[in-house]
Design an enzyme around this catalytic site. Structure first.
Site, short mmCIF file in Angstrom:
data_model
loop_
_atom_site.label_atom_id
_atom_site.label_comp_id
_atom_site.label_asym_id
_atom_site.label_seq_id
_atom_site.Cartn_x
_atom_site.Cartn_y
_atom_site.Cartn_z
N TYR A 89 0.77 -1.36 -0.23
CA TYR A 89 -0.14 -0.08 0.00
C TYR A 89 0.87 1.17 0.03
O TYR A 89 0.61 2.17 0.70
CB TYR A 89 -0.93 -0.10 1.16
CG TYR A 89 -2.03 -1.13 1.24
CD1 TYR A 89 -3.21 -1.22 0.25
CD2 TYR A 89 -1.40 -2.54 1.87
CE1 TYR A 89 -3.99 -2.04 0.27
CE2 TYR A 89 -2.57 -3.21 1.82
CZ TYR A 89 -3.60 -3.16 1.07
OH TYR A 89 -4.46 -4.19 1.18
N TYR A 143 -11.88 -7.71 7.32
CA TYR A 143 -10.70 -7.65 6.21
C TYR A 143 -10.40 -9.19 6.14
O TYR A 143 -10.23 -9.72 6.71
CB TYR A 143 -9.73 -7.01 6.91
CG TYR A 143 -8.25 -7.10 5.85
CD1 TYR A 143 -8.20 -6.39 4.84
CD2 TYR A 143 -7.48 -8.11 6.24
CE1 TYR A 143 -7.08 -6.61 3.83
CE2 TYR A 143 -6.28 -8.44 5.44
CZ TYR A 143 -6.44 -7.66 4.08
OH TYR A 143 -4.94 -7.88 3.28
N ASP A 178 -12.50 -16.77 9.56
CA ASP A 178 -11.21 -16.37 9.03
C ASP A 178 -10.41 -16.15 10.31
O ASP A 178 -10.50 -15.07 10.81
CB ASP A 178 -11.50 -15.20 8.16
CG ASP A 178 -10.06 -14.62 7.58
OD1 ASP A 178 -9.03 -15.05 8.29
OD2 ASP A 178 -9.93 -13.62 6.94
N LYS A 230 -0.85 -16.71 8.99
CA LYS A 230 0.05 -15.77 9.76
C LYS A 230 0.86 -16.41 10.94
O LYS A 230 1.90 -16.86 10.66
CB LYS A 230 -0.79 -14.67 10.43
CG LYS A 230 -1.34 -13.60 9.41
CD LYS A 230 -1.87 -12.22 10.00
CE LYS A 230 -2.09 -11.17 8.75
NZ LYS A 230 -3.29 -10.73 8.20
C1 LIG Z 1 -3.73 -11.07 6.70
C2 LIG Z 1 -5.00 -11.49 6.75
C3 LIG Z 1 -5.51 -11.97 5.46
C4 LIG Z 1 -4.69 -12.25 4.37
O1 LIG Z 1 -3.50 -13.05 4.52
P1 LIG Z 1 -2.41 -12.93 3.50
O2 LIG Z 1 -1.43 -13.82 4.18
O3 LIG Z 1 -1.77 -11.58 3.77
O4 LIG Z 1 -2.74 -13.25 2.12
C5 LIG Z 1 -6.89 -12.57 5.58
N1 LIG Z 1 -7.74 -12.76 6.51
C6 LIG Z 1 -7.23 -11.85 7.73
C7 LIG Z 1 -8.28 -12.16 8.73
C8 LIG Z 1 -6.12 -11.46 7.74
O5 LIG Z 1 -5.66 -10.92 9.27
#
Ligand SMILES: *Cc1c(COP(=O)(O)O)cnc(C)c1O
Length: 430
Positions: A24, A151, A253, A280
Protein backbone atom coordinates in the site's frame (compact mmCIF):
# COMPACT_ATOMS: atom_id res chain seq x y z
CA UNK A 1 23.82 -7.50 -15.76
CA UNK A 2 24.40 -8.44 -12.15
CA UNK A 3 27.33 -7.36 -10.11
CA UNK A 4 28.19 -8.13 -6.55
CA UNK A 5 29.46 -5.07 -4.82
CA UNK A 6 29.63 -4.32 -1.15
CA UNK A 7 26.49 -2.24 -0.70
CA UNK A 8 25.98 0.05 2.26
CA UNK A 9 22.63 0.94 3.79
CA UNK A 10 22.24 4.17 1.81
CA UNK A 11 22.75 2.37 -1.48
CA UNK A 12 20.37 -0.42 -0.51
CA UNK A 13 17.67 2.04 0.49
CA UNK A 14 18.18 4.08 -2.67
CA UNK A 15 17.76 0.97 -4.81
CA UNK A 16 14.69 -0.06 -2.82
CA UNK A 17 13.14 3.37 -3.34
CA UNK A 18 13.62 3.13 -7.10
CA UNK A 19 12.60 -0.45 -7.72
CA UNK A 20 10.64 -2.21 -4.98
CA UNK A 21 6.96 -1.85 -4.21
CA UNK A 22 6.01 -1.94 -0.55
CA UNK A 23 2.51 -2.73 0.82
CA UNK A 24 0.00 0.00 0.00
CA UNK A 25 2.84 2.38 -0.80
CA UNK A 26 3.40 4.59 -3.81
CA UNK A 27 6.23 3.54 -6.12
CA UNK A 28 6.86 7.07 -7.35
CA UNK A 29 6.35 9.03 -4.10
CA UNK A 30 7.07 6.43 -1.43
CA UNK A 31 6.87 7.06 2.29
CA UNK A 32 10.21 6.19 3.92
CA UNK A 33 11.16 2.58 4.71
CA UNK A 34 13.80 1.52 7.20
CA UNK A 35 16.44 -1.15 6.80
CA UNK A 36 16.37 -4.26 9.03
CA UNK A 37 19.63 -6.17 9.19
CA UNK A 38 19.13 -8.35 12.25
CA UNK A 39 16.31 -9.68 14.41
CA UNK A 40 16.41 -11.53 17.75
CA UNK A 41 13.71 -12.44 20.24
CA UNK A 42 11.21 -9.58 20.37
CA UNK A 43 13.58 -7.05 18.80
CA UNK A 44 14.56 -5.88 15.33
CA UNK A 45 17.69 -3.95 14.37
CA UNK A 46 16.26 -1.09 12.35
CA UNK A 47 18.61 1.46 10.75
CA UNK A 48 21.32 0.14 13.05
CA UNK A 49 19.41 0.44 16.36
CA UNK A 50 17.62 -2.32 18.26
CA UNK A 51 13.89 -1.65 18.68
CA UNK A 52 11.11 -3.65 20.34
CA UNK A 53 8.82 -5.16 17.72
CA UNK A 54 5.23 -4.20 18.52
CA UNK A 55 3.80 -5.80 15.38
CA UNK A 56 5.07 -9.42 15.38
CA UNK A 57 5.55 -8.79 11.65
CA UNK A 58 1.77 -8.50 11.23
CA UNK A 59 0.55 -11.02 13.83
CA UNK A 60 2.94 -13.74 12.70
CA UNK A 61 6.15 -13.85 14.78
CA UNK A 62 4.59 -15.11 18.02
CA UNK A 63 7.83 -16.75 19.20
CA UNK A 64 9.96 -13.78 18.19
CA UNK A 65 12.88 -13.92 15.77
CA UNK A 66 15.61 -16.53 15.43
CA UNK A 67 14.03 -18.91 17.87
CA UNK A 68 16.51 -21.80 18.18
CA UNK A 69 13.78 -24.45 17.88
CA UNK A 70 12.35 -22.95 14.70
CA UNK A 71 15.82 -22.28 13.26
CA UNK A 72 16.61 -25.96 13.88
CA UNK A 73 13.40 -27.03 12.12
CA UNK A 74 14.48 -24.99 9.08
CA UNK A 75 17.95 -26.55 9.05
CA UNK A 76 16.66 -30.09 9.54
CA UNK A 77 14.07 -29.93 6.79
CA UNK A 78 16.33 -28.00 4.37
CA UNK A 79 18.86 -30.80 4.92
CA UNK A 80 16.28 -33.30 3.62
CA UNK A 81 14.33 -31.44 0.95
CA UNK A 82 12.79 -27.97 0.86
CA UNK A 83 10.05 -28.62 -1.62
CA UNK A 84 8.40 -31.30 -3.68
CA UNK A 85 5.11 -31.06 -5.54
CA UNK A 86 2.00 -32.19 -3.65
CA UNK A 87 0.18 -33.54 -6.71
CA UNK A 88 0.53 -37.31 -6.52
CA UNK A 89 3.17 -37.07 -3.79
CA UNK A 90 3.04 -36.57 -0.07
CA UNK A 91 5.54 -36.29 2.80
CA UNK A 92 5.89 -36.49 6.53
CA UNK A 93 6.04 -32.70 7.20
CA UNK A 94 2.60 -32.17 5.60
CA UNK A 95 1.13 -35.24 7.30
CA UNK A 96 2.50 -34.26 10.70
CA UNK A 97 1.15 -30.73 10.33
CA UNK A 98 -2.21 -32.06 9.20
CA UNK A 99 -2.32 -34.33 12.24
CA UNK A 100 -1.57 -31.43 14.58
CA UNK A 101 -4.19 -29.17 12.99
CA UNK A 102 -6.85 -31.86 13.22
CA UNK A 103 -5.88 -32.53 16.86
CA UNK A 104 -5.79 -28.94 18.10
CA UNK A 105 -8.74 -27.43 16.23
CA UNK A 106 -12.25 -28.12 17.59
CA UNK A 107 -13.86 -31.54 17.12
CA UNK A 108 -15.47 -31.93 13.75
CA UNK A 109 -12.80 -29.97 11.86
CA UNK A 110 -10.80 -32.78 10.31
CA UNK A 111 -10.05 -32.20 6.62
CA UNK A 112 -7.03 -30.03 5.84
CA UNK A 113 -6.15 -28.03 2.71
CA UNK A 114 -2.68 -26.45 2.84
CA UNK A 115 -2.49 -23.15 0.94
CA UNK A 116 0.36 -20.74 0.45
CA UNK A 117 -0.98 -17.52 1.96
CA UNK A 118 -3.90 -16.22 3.96
CA UNK A 119 -5.63 -14.67 0.96
CA UNK A 120 -5.34 -17.90 -0.99
CA UNK A 121 -6.85 -19.83 1.92
CA UNK A 122 -9.85 -17.48 1.91
CA UNK A 123 -10.18 -17.96 -1.85
CA UNK A 124 -10.11 -21.72 -1.34
CA UNK A 125 -12.65 -21.51 1.48
CA UNK A 126 -15.06 -19.50 -0.66
CA UNK A 127 -14.58 -21.85 -3.60
CA UNK A 128 -15.35 -24.73 -1.25
CA UNK A 129 -18.55 -23.01 -0.13
CA UNK A 130 -19.75 -22.60 -3.74
CA UNK A 131 -18.79 -26.15 -4.69
CA UNK A 132 -20.51 -27.50 -1.58
CA UNK A 133 -23.73 -25.70 -2.49
CA UNK A 134 -23.56 -27.02 -6.05
CA UNK A 135 -22.77 -30.49 -4.82
CA UNK A 136 -25.77 -30.49 -2.50
CA UNK A 137 -28.23 -29.27 -5.12
CA UNK A 138 -28.13 -25.49 -4.61
CA UNK A 139 -26.36 -24.01 -7.64
CA UNK A 140 -28.23 -20.71 -7.19
CA UNK A 141 -26.56 -20.09 -3.85
CA UNK A 142 -23.61 -17.97 -4.90
CA UNK A 143 -23.22 -15.11 -2.42
CA UNK A 144 -21.47 -14.72 0.89
CA UNK A 145 -23.06 -12.96 3.83
CA UNK A 146 -20.58 -10.97 5.88
CA UNK A 147 -20.43 -7.98 8.22
CA UNK A 148 -19.13 -4.46 7.74
CA UNK A 149 -15.63 -3.69 9.03
CA UNK A 150 -14.06 -6.99 7.97
CA UNK A 151 -10.75 -7.72 6.26
CA UNK A 152 -10.11 -10.99 4.44
CA UNK A 153 -7.13 -10.38 2.18
CA UNK A 154 -6.14 -8.59 -1.00
CA UNK A 155 -7.12 -10.86 -3.90
CA UNK A 156 -10.40 -10.13 -5.68
CA UNK A 157 -12.69 -12.60 -3.92
CA UNK A 158 -11.12 -11.62 -0.59
CA UNK A 159 -11.68 -7.94 -1.34
CA UNK A 160 -15.32 -8.68 -2.15
CA UNK A 161 -15.99 -9.69 1.48
CA UNK A 162 -13.73 -7.02 2.96
CA UNK A 163 -15.47 -3.86 4.17
CA UNK A 164 -16.79 -1.96 1.10
CA UNK A 165 -15.32 1.36 2.26
CA UNK A 166 -12.06 0.06 3.77
CA UNK A 167 -11.69 -2.28 0.75
CA UNK A 168 -12.45 0.57 -1.67
CA UNK A 169 -15.20 -1.31 -3.50
CA UNK A 170 -16.14 1.85 -5.41
CA UNK A 171 -12.76 1.65 -7.14
CA UNK A 172 -13.54 -1.90 -8.28
CA UNK A 173 -17.20 -1.41 -9.16
CA UNK A 174 -18.31 -4.03 -11.65
CA UNK A 175 -15.27 -6.21 -11.03
CA UNK A 176 -15.90 -7.61 -7.56
CA UNK A 177 -18.36 -10.41 -6.87
CA UNK A 178 -21.41 -8.87 -5.18
CA UNK A 179 -21.73 -10.07 -1.60
CA UNK A 180 -24.31 -9.29 1.08
CA UNK A 181 -23.21 -7.01 3.92
CA UNK A 182 -24.76 -6.78 7.38
CA UNK A 183 -23.89 -4.16 10.01
CA UNK A 184 -20.69 -4.48 12.01
CA UNK A 185 -21.20 -6.41 15.25
CA UNK A 186 -21.41 -4.13 18.31
CA UNK A 187 -18.24 -3.48 20.30
CA UNK A 188 -17.12 -5.97 22.96
CA UNK A 189 -18.93 -5.25 26.21
CA UNK A 190 -22.15 -4.17 24.48
CA UNK A 191 -25.29 -4.94 26.51
CA UNK A 192 -27.65 -7.79 25.65
CA UNK A 193 -30.23 -5.50 24.04
CA UNK A 194 -27.63 -4.09 21.62
CA UNK A 195 -26.48 -7.57 20.65
CA UNK A 196 -30.11 -8.66 20.20
CA UNK A 197 -30.84 -5.68 17.94
CA UNK A 198 -27.82 -6.54 15.78
CA UNK A 199 -28.97 -10.17 15.63
CA UNK A 200 -32.44 -9.10 14.51
CA UNK A 201 -31.04 -7.02 11.66
CA UNK A 202 -28.76 -9.86 10.62
CA UNK A 203 -31.64 -12.37 10.65
CA UNK A 204 -33.73 -10.02 8.56
CA UNK A 205 -30.96 -9.65 5.94
CA UNK A 206 -30.43 -13.42 5.87
CA UNK A 207 -34.18 -13.99 5.39
CA UNK A 208 -34.30 -11.50 2.51
CA UNK A 209 -31.36 -13.08 0.70
CA UNK A 210 -31.62 -16.73 1.76
CA UNK A 211 -32.28 -18.04 -1.77
CA UNK A 212 -28.96 -16.68 -3.04
CA UNK A 213 -26.75 -17.06 0.03
CA UNK A 214 -24.14 -19.82 0.08
CA UNK A 215 -22.21 -19.07 3.25
CA UNK A 216 -21.22 -16.63 5.97
CA UNK A 217 -17.65 -15.42 6.43
CA UNK A 218 -16.31 -13.36 9.35
CA UNK A 219 -13.23 -12.84 11.46
CA UNK A 220 -14.54 -14.23 14.74
CA UNK A 221 -14.37 -12.15 17.93
CA UNK A 222 -11.85 -9.62 16.61
CA UNK A 223 -11.88 -7.77 13.31
CA UNK A 224 -8.24 -7.00 12.55
CA UNK A 225 -7.00 -4.95 9.59
CA UNK A 226 -10.55 -3.64 9.03
CA UNK A 227 -10.40 -1.64 12.29
CA UNK A 228 -9.10 -3.62 15.29
CA UNK A 229 -12.65 -4.14 16.55
CA UNK A 230 -13.31 -6.75 19.25
CA UNK A 231 -16.95 -7.85 19.52
CA UNK A 232 -19.05 -9.95 21.90
CA UNK A 233 -18.74 -13.76 21.66
CA UNK A 234 -22.57 -13.97 21.72
CA UNK A 235 -22.52 -12.73 18.12
CA UNK A 236 -20.81 -15.96 17.04
CA UNK A 237 -23.71 -18.10 18.23
CA UNK A 238 -26.09 -15.89 16.25
CA UNK A 239 -24.03 -16.47 13.09
CA UNK A 240 -24.06 -20.23 13.72
CA UNK A 241 -27.85 -20.25 14.18
CA UNK A 242 -28.48 -18.26 11.00
CA UNK A 243 -26.13 -20.50 9.02
CA UNK A 244 -27.89 -23.63 10.24
CA UNK A 245 -31.35 -22.20 9.71
CA UNK A 246 -30.67 -21.37 6.07
CA UNK A 247 -28.29 -24.18 5.09
CA UNK A 248 -25.26 -21.87 4.84
CA UNK A 249 -21.68 -22.84 5.55
CA UNK A 250 -20.04 -20.81 8.31
CA UNK A 251 -16.46 -19.75 7.55
CA UNK A 252 -14.26 -18.34 10.31
CA UNK A 253 -11.23 -16.44 9.06
CA UNK A 254 -8.82 -16.92 11.97
CA UNK A 255 -5.76 -15.94 9.96
CA UNK A 256 -5.09 -13.16 12.49
CA UNK A 257 -6.83 -14.52 15.61
CA UNK A 258 -5.51 -18.10 15.48
CA UNK A 259 -2.78 -19.54 17.72
CA UNK A 260 -3.61 -17.82 20.96
CA UNK A 261 -3.62 -14.14 20.10
CA UNK A 262 -7.06 -13.43 21.59
CA UNK A 263 -6.55 -15.65 24.65
CA UNK A 264 -8.24 -18.61 22.93
CA UNK A 265 -6.03 -21.02 21.01
CA UNK A 266 -8.70 -20.59 18.34
CA UNK A 267 -11.85 -18.50 18.69
CA UNK A 268 -13.55 -21.46 16.98
CA UNK A 269 -13.46 -23.11 20.41
CA UNK A 270 -16.42 -20.86 21.32
CA UNK A 271 -18.50 -21.72 18.24
CA UNK A 272 -17.35 -24.28 15.69
CA UNK A 273 -17.45 -23.17 12.05
CA UNK A 274 -17.76 -25.48 9.03
CA UNK A 275 -14.58 -24.06 7.53
CA UNK A 276 -11.63 -22.52 9.38
CA UNK A 277 -8.87 -20.46 7.73
CA UNK A 278 -5.49 -20.21 9.46
CA UNK A 279 -2.31 -18.37 8.45
CA UNK A 280 0.01 -15.67 9.78
CA UNK A 281 1.25 -17.23 13.09
CA UNK A 282 0.93 -20.76 11.65
CA UNK A 283 4.69 -20.89 10.95
CA UNK A 284 5.61 -18.59 13.82
CA UNK A 285 6.17 -15.92 11.18
CA UNK A 286 9.02 -17.75 9.44
CA UNK A 287 7.51 -18.31 5.98
CA UNK A 288 4.15 -17.99 4.27
CA UNK A 289 1.73 -20.86 4.83
CA UNK A 290 -2.00 -21.10 5.42
CA UNK A 291 -4.48 -23.87 6.06
CA UNK A 292 -8.17 -24.42 5.47
CA UNK A 293 -9.65 -26.95 7.88
CA UNK A 294 -13.17 -28.24 7.20
CA UNK A 295 -15.71 -30.68 8.50
CA UNK A 296 -16.26 -34.03 6.87
CA UNK A 297 -19.69 -32.82 5.71
CA UNK A 298 -18.06 -30.03 3.68
CA UNK A 299 -15.69 -32.52 2.05
CA UNK A 300 -18.59 -34.83 1.22
CA UNK A 301 -20.69 -32.01 -0.21
CA UNK A 302 -17.85 -30.92 -2.47
CA UNK A 303 -17.41 -34.50 -3.64
CA UNK A 304 -21.00 -34.40 -4.86
CA UNK A 305 -20.31 -31.39 -7.13
CA UNK A 306 -19.70 -31.83 -10.88
CA UNK A 307 -15.93 -32.04 -10.66
CA UNK A 308 -16.01 -33.87 -7.35
CA UNK A 309 -12.74 -32.20 -6.32
CA UNK A 310 -11.70 -28.87 -4.83
CA UNK A 311 -10.66 -27.00 -7.95
CA UNK A 312 -7.48 -25.56 -6.48
CA UNK A 313 -3.89 -26.76 -6.29
CA UNK A 314 -1.10 -24.24 -5.83
CA UNK A 315 2.44 -25.02 -7.00
CA UNK A 316 3.77 -24.77 -3.45
CA UNK A 317 0.85 -26.58 -1.79
CA UNK A 318 2.00 -28.32 1.37
CA UNK A 319 5.55 -26.92 1.10
CA UNK A 320 7.62 -29.26 3.31
CA UNK A 321 9.87 -26.55 4.74
CA UNK A 322 6.88 -24.43 5.74
CA UNK A 323 5.03 -27.45 7.17
CA UNK A 324 8.04 -28.54 9.25
CA UNK A 325 8.40 -25.05 10.72
CA UNK A 326 4.65 -24.88 11.39
CA UNK A 327 4.67 -28.16 13.34
CA UNK A 328 7.67 -26.96 15.36
CA UNK A 329 5.92 -23.65 16.04
CA UNK A 330 2.73 -25.38 17.21
CA UNK A 331 4.71 -27.72 19.51
CA UNK A 332 6.60 -24.75 20.89
CA UNK A 333 3.39 -22.85 21.57
CA UNK A 334 1.61 -25.77 23.22
CA UNK A 335 4.73 -26.58 25.23
CA UNK A 336 4.56 -23.22 27.00
CA UNK A 337 1.90 -21.69 29.22
CA UNK A 338 0.90 -19.43 26.33
CA UNK A 339 -2.44 -18.61 27.94
CA UNK A 340 -0.75 -17.09 30.98
CA UNK A 341 1.69 -15.22 28.72
CA UNK A 342 -1.10 -13.78 26.59
CA UNK A 343 -3.13 -12.67 29.58
CA UNK A 344 -0.04 -11.18 31.26
CA UNK A 345 0.76 -9.17 28.12
CA UNK A 346 -2.89 -8.12 27.83
CA UNK A 347 -3.06 -6.97 31.48
CA UNK A 348 0.12 -4.94 31.16
CA UNK A 349 -1.04 -3.37 27.90
CA UNK A 350 -4.45 -2.55 29.42
CA UNK A 351 -2.85 -0.84 32.40
CA UNK A 352 -0.28 0.97 30.27
CA UNK A 353 -2.66 2.18 27.57
CA UNK A 354 -5.67 3.18 29.71
CA UNK A 355 -4.18 6.59 30.71
CA UNK A 356 -3.90 7.49 27.02
CA UNK A 357 -7.68 7.93 26.93
CA UNK A 358 -7.09 11.26 28.66
CA UNK A 359 -4.68 12.46 25.97
CA UNK A 360 -6.21 15.02 23.58
CA UNK A 361 -6.93 13.46 20.19
CA UNK A 362 -7.49 9.97 21.59
CA UNK A 363 -10.95 8.52 21.03
CA UNK A 364 -10.55 5.09 22.67
CA UNK A 365 -8.14 2.48 23.93
CA UNK A 366 -8.97 -1.21 24.10
CA UNK A 367 -7.29 -4.58 24.56
CA UNK A 368 -8.18 -8.18 23.81
CA UNK A 369 -5.76 -11.04 24.47
CA UNK A 370 -2.26 -9.88 23.56
CA UNK A 371 -3.56 -7.02 21.39
CA UNK A 372 -3.55 -3.36 22.44
CA UNK A 373 -5.26 -0.63 20.43
CA UNK A 374 -5.36 3.15 20.69
CA UNK A 375 -7.86 4.84 18.41
CA UNK A 376 -7.41 8.52 17.62
CA UNK A 377 -10.20 10.92 16.67
CA UNK A 378 -8.35 11.71 13.41
CA UNK A 379 -6.24 9.85 10.83
CA UNK A 380 -2.79 9.04 12.19
CA UNK A 381 0.15 10.97 10.75
CA UNK A 382 1.87 7.66 10.04
CA UNK A 383 5.31 9.10 9.32
CA UNK A 384 5.37 11.29 12.45
CA UNK A 385 3.94 8.52 14.68
CA UNK A 386 6.41 5.95 13.34
CA UNK A 387 9.36 8.33 13.76
CA UNK A 388 8.33 9.02 17.37
CA UNK A 389 7.97 5.30 18.13
CA UNK A 390 11.34 4.43 16.59
CA UNK A 391 12.99 7.28 18.50
CA UNK A 392 11.56 5.66 21.66
CA UNK A 393 12.99 2.29 20.60
CA UNK A 394 9.80 0.67 19.31
CA UNK A 395 8.56 -0.57 15.95
CA UNK A 396 4.90 0.18 15.18
CA UNK A 397 2.95 0.39 11.93
CA UNK A 398 -0.18 2.52 12.52
CA UNK A 399 -2.98 2.69 9.96
CA UNK A 400 -6.06 4.86 9.49
CA UNK A 401 -6.90 6.24 12.96
CA UNK A 402 -5.26 3.33 14.81
CA UNK A 403 -1.99 2.91 16.69
CA UNK A 404 -1.90 -0.66 17.87
CA UNK A 405 0.31 -3.54 18.94
CA UNK A 406 0.28 -7.33 19.01
CA UNK A 407 3.77 -8.12 20.28
CA UNK A 408 5.56 -11.48 20.15
CA UNK A 409 4.47 -13.69 23.07
CA UNK A 410 8.13 -13.91 24.18
CA UNK A 411 8.32 -10.17 24.94
CA UNK A 412 9.84 -9.38 28.36
CA UNK A 413 8.33 -7.01 30.91
CA UNK A 414 11.05 -4.44 30.25
CA UNK A 415 10.36 -4.63 26.54
CA UNK A 416 6.62 -4.34 27.20
CA UNK A 417 7.18 -1.20 29.23
CA UNK A 418 9.31 0.24 26.44
CA UNK A 419 6.54 -0.70 23.99
CA UNK A 420 3.99 1.24 26.04
CA UNK A 421 6.30 4.28 26.08
CA UNK A 422 6.70 3.97 22.30
CA UNK A 423 2.93 3.81 21.78
CA UNK A 424 2.49 6.83 24.02
CA UNK A 425 5.05 8.82 22.04
CA UNK A 426 3.45 7.73 18.76
CA UNK A 427 0.04 8.80 20.00
CA UNK A 428 1.33 12.23 20.99
CA UNK A 429 3.10 12.67 17.63
CA UNK A 430 0.36 11.15 15.47
C1 LIG B 1 -3.74 -11.03 6.93
C2 LIG B 1 -5.11 -11.53 6.76
C3 LIG B 1 -5.53 -12.14 5.57
C4 LIG B 1 -4.64 -12.26 4.36
O1 LIG B 1 -3.54 -13.05 4.58
P1 LIG B 1 -2.25 -12.90 3.59
O2 LIG B 1 -1.31 -13.96 4.08
O3 LIG B 1 -1.74 -11.51 3.77
O4 LIG B 1 -2.73 -13.15 2.21
C5 LIG B 1 -6.83 -12.62 5.51
N1 LIG B 1 -7.66 -12.51 6.56
C6 LIG B 1 -7.29 -11.95 7.71
C7 LIG B 1 -8.24 -11.89 8.86
C8 LIG B 1 -6.01 -11.42 7.86
O5 LIG B 1 -5.65 -10.82 9.01
Amino acid sequence: MTTTVQTGPEELLAYDREHLWHPYTSMTAPTPVRLVDDARGAQLRVDGAWVVDGMSSWWAAIHGYRHPVLDQAVTDQAGRFSHVMFGGLTHEPAIELGRRLVDITPDGLERVFLADSGSVSVEVAMKMVLQYQRGTGHPDRIRMLTVRGGYHGDTFDCMSVTDPVGGMHAMWAGLLPQQVFAPQPPAAGADAATVAAWATTLRHIADQHHHELAGIIVEPLLQGAGGMHPYPPECLAVLREIADEHGLLLVFDEIATGFGRTGHLFVSEIVTPDILCLGKALTGGYVSLAAVVTTDAVARGISGSDSGVVMHGPTFMGNPLACAIASASIDLLLGTDWKARVSHIGDRLATGLAPLREVPGVADSRTIGAVGVVQLDHPVDVVAATDAAVAAGVWLRPFRDLIYTMPPFVISDDELDRLIVGITEAVKAG
